[in-house]
Every structure is written in C-alpha cells, then in structure tokens.
Design a protein around this motif. Structure first.
Motif, PDB file in Angstrom:
ATOM      1  N   GLN A   1       0.801  -1.219   0.000  1.00 39.44           N
ATOM      2  CA  GLN A   1       0.000   0.000   0.000  1.00 39.44           C
ATOM      3  C   GLN A   1       0.839   1.277   0.000  1.00 39.44           C
ATOM      4  O   GLN A   1       0.463   2.254  -0.652  1.00 39.44           O
ATOM      5  CB  GLN A   1      -0.969  -0.013   1.183  1.00 39.44           C
ATOM      6  CG  GLN A   1      -1.978  -1.142   1.113  1.00 39.44           C
ATOM      7  CD  GLN A   1      -3.058  -1.037   2.168  1.00 39.44           C
ATOM      8  OE1 GLN A   1      -3.619   0.030   2.397  1.00 39.44           O
ATOM      9  NE2 GLN A   1      -3.346  -2.148   2.839  1.00 39.44           N
ATOM     10  N   PRO A   2       1.985   1.319   0.676  1.00 40.38           N
ATOM     11  CA  PRO A   2       2.817   2.528   0.585  1.00 40.38           C
ATOM     12  C   PRO A   2       3.781   2.520  -0.586  1.00 40.38           C
ATOM     13  O   PRO A   2       4.524   3.481  -0.772  1.00 40.38           O
ATOM     14  CB  PRO A   2       3.578   2.531   1.909  1.00 40.38           C
ATOM     15  CG  PRO A   2       3.674   1.101   2.305  1.00 40.38           C
ATOM     16  CD  PRO A   2       2.453   0.412   1.743  1.00 40.38           C
TER      17      PRO A   2
ATOM     18  N   ASP B   1       5.385  -1.893  12.593  1.00 43.35           N
ATOM     19  CA  ASP B   1       4.217  -2.590  13.138  1.00 43.35           C
ATOM     20  C   ASP B   1       3.312  -1.556  13.798  1.00 43.35           C
ATOM     21  O   ASP B   1       3.582  -1.094  14.902  1.00 43.35           O
ATOM     22  CB  ASP B   1       4.679  -3.644  14.141  1.00 43.35           C
ATOM     23  CG  ASP B   1       3.514  -4.341  14.840  1.00 43.35           C
ATOM     24  OD1 ASP B   1       2.369  -4.220  14.356  1.00 43.35           O
ATOM     25  OD2 ASP B   1       3.759  -4.985  15.882  1.00 43.35           O
ATOM     26  N   GLY B   2       2.241  -1.200  13.118  1.00 46.59           N
ATOM     27  CA  GLY B   2       1.355  -0.176  13.652  1.00 46.59           C
ATOM     28  C   GLY B   2       0.188  -0.695  14.442  1.00 46.59           C
ATOM     29  O   GLY B   2      -0.468   0.062  15.152  1.00 46.59           O
ATOM     30  N   ASP B   3      -0.091  -1.999  14.349  1.00 48.84           N
ATOM     31  CA  ASP B   3      -1.242  -2.537  15.068  1.00 48.84           C
ATOM     32  C   ASP B   3      -0.854  -3.449  16.220  1.00 48.84           C
ATOM     33  O   ASP B   3      -1.720  -4.032  16.889  1.00 48.84           O
ATOM     34  CB  ASP B   3      -2.187  -3.271  14.108  1.00 48.84           C
ATOM     35  CG  ASP B   3      -1.490  -4.360  13.290  1.00 48.84           C
ATOM     36  OD1 ASP B   3      -0.395  -4.814  13.700  1.00 48.84           O
ATOM     37  OD2 ASP B   3      -2.032  -4.752  12.242  1.00 48.84           O
ATOM     38  N   GLY B   4       0.451  -3.586  16.473  1.00 52.23           N
ATOM     39  CA  GLY B   4       0.907  -4.313  17.646  1.00 52.23           C
ATOM     40  C   GLY B   4       0.819  -5.816  17.561  1.00 52.23           C
ATOM     41  O   GLY B   4       0.897  -6.498  18.598  1.00 52.23           O
TER      42      GLY B   4
ATOM     43  N   ILE C   1       2.613  -4.330   5.161  1.00 53.71           N
ATOM     44  CA  ILE C   1       2.174  -3.192   4.360  1.00 53.71           C
ATOM     45  C   ILE C   1       1.233  -3.613   3.234  1.00 53.71           C
ATOM     46  O   ILE C   1       0.797  -2.767   2.453  1.00 53.71           O
ATOM     47  CB  ILE C   1       3.380  -2.439   3.762  1.00 53.71           C
ATOM     48  CG1 ILE C   1       4.182  -3.340   2.818  1.00 53.71           C
ATOM     49  CG2 ILE C   1       4.262  -1.869   4.875  1.00 53.71           C
ATOM     50  CD1 ILE C   1       5.273  -2.609   2.018  1.00 53.71           C
ATOM     51  N   TRP C   2       0.911  -4.883   3.163  1.00 51.79           N
ATOM     52  CA  TRP C   2       0.016  -5.388   2.140  1.00 51.79           C
ATOM     53  C   TRP C   2      -1.431  -5.412   2.630  1.00 51.79           C
ATOM     54  O   TRP C   2      -2.337  -5.023   1.914  1.00 51.79           O
ATOM     55  CB  TRP C   2       0.432  -6.795   1.712  1.00 51.79           C
ATOM     56  CG  TRP C   2       1.767  -6.823   1.049  1.00 51.79           C
ATOM     57  CD1 TRP C   2       2.025  -6.700  -0.294  1.00 51.79           C
ATOM     58  CD2 TRP C   2       3.043  -6.957   1.680  1.00 51.79           C
ATOM     59  NE1 TRP C   2       3.377  -6.760  -0.530  1.00 51.79           N
ATOM     60  CE2 TRP C   2       4.034  -6.918   0.670  1.00 51.79           C
ATOM     61  CE3 TRP C   2       3.453  -7.111   3.006  1.00 51.79           C
ATOM     62  CZ2 TRP C   2       5.388  -7.031   0.935  1.00 51.79           C
ATOM     63  CZ3 TRP C   2       4.809  -7.208   3.284  1.00 51.79           C
ATOM     64  CH2 TRP C   2       5.770  -7.171   2.255  1.00 51.79           C
TER      65      TRP C   2
ATOM     66  N   SER D   1       4.313   2.841   8.751  1.00 51.05           N
ATOM     67  CA  SER D   1       5.497   2.713   7.896  1.00 51.05           C
ATOM     68  C   SER D   1       5.757   3.991   7.117  1.00 51.05           C
ATOM     69  O   SER D   1       6.911   4.432   6.994  1.00 51.05           O
ATOM     70  CB  SER D   1       5.314   1.524   6.948  1.00 51.05           C
ATOM     71  OG  SER D   1       5.191   0.305   7.669  1.00 51.05           O
ATOM     72  N   ILE D   2       4.716   4.602   6.563  1.00 56.45           N
ATOM     73  CA  ILE D   2       4.897   5.863   5.841  1.00 56.45           C
ATOM     74  C   ILE D   2       5.439   6.931   6.778  1.00 56.45           C
ATOM     75  O   ILE D   2       6.380   7.667   6.442  1.00 56.45           O
ATOM     76  CB  ILE D   2       3.576   6.319   5.197  1.00 56.45           C
ATOM     77  CG1 ILE D   2       3.155   5.347   4.086  1.00 56.45           C
ATOM     78  CG2 ILE D   2       3.717   7.737   4.637  1.00 56.45           C
ATOM     79  CD1 ILE D   2       1.769   5.599   3.540  1.00 56.45           C
ATOM     80  N   ALA D   3       4.853   7.032   7.968  1.00 58.83           N
ATOM     81  CA  ALA D   3       5.309   8.035   8.930  1.00 58.83           C
ATOM     82  C   ALA D   3       6.755   7.790   9.338  1.00 58.83           C
ATOM     83  O   ALA D   3       7.559   8.732   9.443  1.00 58.83           O
ATOM     84  CB  ALA D   3       4.395   8.024  10.158  1.00 58.83           C
TER      85      ALA D   3
END
Length: 412
Positions: A198-199, A212-215, A221-222, A231-233
């Motif tokens: 996605q990014p 890992d944004g959701d822990g 990223i898919w 990841s973008i941030a």
C-alpha cells in the motif's frame, strides 16, 4: 524495395537490434544462469534458504514489456523512447476529479483510522494528513490494483536494465522479505518498478522503514492499514521530517522578485521572503513559529502557475518521490483533508504540449551556455526552470522560467 530493405537493415545494425528480434530463448537461458550464479550465492549469504529461492523463481521468466531494458550484447540507447512523450501542463497533475476523489476518500480514512494516525504522529511527528496524502497517491488508500509479479519485475530489471545494480540490490532485499515471511506469496505483487504494498515501498525501504502499527508483531504493508500508516510516517521521519513545521504555503510573488530565485539551494528565512514582499494568497500572515525557519521559492510552472514558499519538509516528501508535483500534490491533498482548503488560488497556465525531446534540446543549448540544468533529461525541474529564466533575463526578456514552444528556435 531492395534499397529500402538495405537501408532498414543498416539502421537496425546502427541502433542495435530491437528486443523482439533477440533470440529470447537464449537470453532466458542466460537469465536462469544469472539467477543461479549471481543471485543465489548473494541471497544465501543474506540468510535466504534454497526453498525460498526456488519458490520465488518457480516459473518466472523475463518480462520483455518493461521499460529501459538492455539485453545482453546490446548497449543502452542514448535516446530513450520516453524522451519523445509529450510533456503536459503541470496543471494536469491536479485534475479536479483526482483531487476531489483523493480528498473525499482521505477524509473517510481519517475517520476510520484516526487512532492509528494519532499513534503514528505521536511516535514520529509526521502529521496524519501528510501520511494520508502519500497513501492516497501511492495506492488509492490500498484500493489500487498492483498487478506484477515482484520477482519477475526485479529479476528482469536486475538482469538487463539500465540500472541493473540498483535493481539487483532490490531483488536480494525482496528475497529477504520472502524468507522472513512478512507476506504470503500471493501478496508479492509490485508496480512495474518493483514497489510493494500500500505505501509502494521498494524492498530495501521495507527492510529499513516498515513498522508494526497494530501491535501484532508483524510489519504488513500489504494487508494492514495501521502498519501502512506507521510505515509511511516512519519513512518520512527517518528522512528528516521536522515536527511542528508545515510543508509550505501558496504565495503571491511580486514582479520585483525573479523566478530565478527558485530552488532548495537558494533558501532564506521565511521572514526575509516576507520582507521582500511575498505574501500568502490567503491574506493571513505566515505563522509566527515559521518566520525564523528556512523557506524556499517553488514555482513549478514558472510565472504560468501557482507559486509557493516551501519548508525543508517539502523536500522530505520529495525523498519519497523526486517529483515537485508529487510532493505538492501530497501536501495539498493533506491540507484539503484536514483543513478543508479549496483549489490553489492561482490558475495553471496553458503551457506544456512540448515533447520531452524538445525540452532536452533546450537543456543542451543552455548547458552549452554554461547553465546547470540538472541534466538533459527532457523534464523541466527547478534547475531547468531557473536556467531558462536566467537566459531570458540575459537576453533582455521578461523571465517566465518555463519551457515554451516559442523558445525552440532560439534554444537549439
């Protein structure tokens, strides 16, 4: 007819055989040998197992439709085919429909993923609206089709493209991603350039910046929107995003200020630009906390379109994609999503319509005069724009800082 055939044969020999005339079977055989003799030993040294390697290239052949290929035995063309494509007005990048769609969907994503966006901003200092702008542009917030087999794309480009060493490194990184099991094999799709998920990260950027944004312990990223946001941030923060600063402001540039002052190497304090008469189109003053910071003049269509004072964060956005228009689109969509701003105040002028070869011809002429145009690539970047303006001023013309059809005869 015989003479015509002889001339055609001569031209083919002069410029190199086209790809479709190659003995493809022989080249495919060389490709398999390259995978075994070059890629496999390097991948094994990076911890990739034989099972992962074999699975990745099972049934994979060269993709002959990719751009910039240089089959074995040929030399890279000095005149790339895309140089003949038409160069359109910069305004086409900001089509009404595209802006509205990106904004509406961005607002929806801002509501749905508010928690993930907040977490990412707290961790990195990168505003959620900027993340949304990139996410929307790269993959339409995860809805765009990403059709290509990533191993086929990067294998082909690593074996026979004009940037083979770069793509070979990306291919090794892709194998490392597969070995680590970050995504199922069915998700290993890419753009025609090998960008993933996605990014749209290149594989080396995934290894450096995926988060890992959701822990759940994985950086996916898919399939994970939270991981995509994080990841973008993280990417932008690693490339120098300055927390608390904006990306830029649309401004009015008085005629007394030359468009040749554009560029990231001609910065000055925003307060200094304001003292010289540059004002925001909104009528509001520049934010007080920005006044002492560096600002840079950006005029992507020269005097034929909107003008901006941008901050160093604008050039961080360009680290994601080296296009001025890309970075401007991302920042503008982010502002539309969060602040509800409308279109740029200044219209885009009726410029463009030239071939990239026309622009390249102008660039070469300017180079002969001693100007630094950033390379004769047929694209009017800031160095080309201001070089045109300097040439115009030196010849007694009003500087407009953008290639125009009327210049072709003088710049040849």
């Amino acid at each position: 007819m015989a003479l015509r055939a002889i001339l055609l044969a001569f031209l083919v020999c002069l410029h190199g055989l086209p790809i479709r005339a190659q003995d493809r079977a022989a080249v495919e055989h060389q490709f398999r040998g390259w995978l075994e003799q070059t890629i496999w030993p390097t991948a094994r040294g990076k911890g990739v197992s034989r099972a992962t390697f074999d699975s990745a290239f099972d049934g994979v052949s060269l993709d002959w439709d990719l751009p910039d290929l240089v089959p074995p035995g040929q030399k890279a063309s000095t005149q790339r085919q895309q140089r003949q494509s038409e160069f359109g007005s910069p305004g086409k990048y900001f089509s009404r429909g595209g802006l509205v769609a990106a904004t509406e969907q961005g607002r929806r994503m801002a509501r749905i993923h508010a928690a993930a966006l907040t977490r990412a901003e707290k961790a990195t200092g990168v505003p959620g609206r900027i993340v949304l702008g990139i996410w929307g542009r790269e993959s339409n917030y995860g809805r765009a089709a990403i059709p290509h087999n990533a191993f086929r794309v990067l294998g082909t480009k690593g074996f026979m493209s004009t940037r083979a060493p770069y793509f070979t490194e990306e291919l090794i990184a892709l194998l490392q991603i597969a070995e680590a099991g970050h995504a199922p094999e069915s998700a290993m799709k890419s753009s025609w350039a090998g960008a993933l998920g996605q990014p749209q990260f290149m594989p080396t950027n995934f290894l450096k910046h995926a988060a890992d944004g959701d822990g759940d312990g994985h950086a996916d990223i898919w399939r994970s929107e939270a991981d995509t946001i994080a990841s973008i941030a993280r990417y932008l923060a690693a490339h120098g995003w300055q927390a608390g600063r904006d990306w830029g402001f649309e401004v009015r540039v008085p005629e007394s200020i030359s468009c040749t002052l554009e560029g990231p190497d001609q910065g000055r304090r925003i307060a200094d630009w304001a003292d010289r008469g540059i004002t925001r189109v909104s009528g509001r003053p520049f934010p007080a906390h920005e006044m002492k910071g560096a600002g840079f003049l950006l005029m992507p269509a020269g005097r034929h379109g909107p003008a901006f004072i941008v901050t160093p964060n604008f050039y961080v956005l360009k680290d994601y994609n080296m296009s001025d228009l890309y970075a401007l689109f991302v920042g503008h969509v982010g502002d539309r999503v969060q602040y509800g701003v409308g279109d740029f105040a200044a219209p885009w002028g009726a410029v463009g319509g030239l071939y990239r070869s026309d622009v390249a011809q102008m660039q070469r002429a300017l180079e002969r005069m001693g100007h630094d145009v950033g390379g004769a690539d047929g694209l009017p970047g800031f160095r080309t724009r201001r070089s045109i303006g300097r040439w115009q001023e030196a010849t007694g013309q009003l500087a407009t800082c953008f290639p125009e059809a009327a210049m072709k005869r003088a710049l040849r």
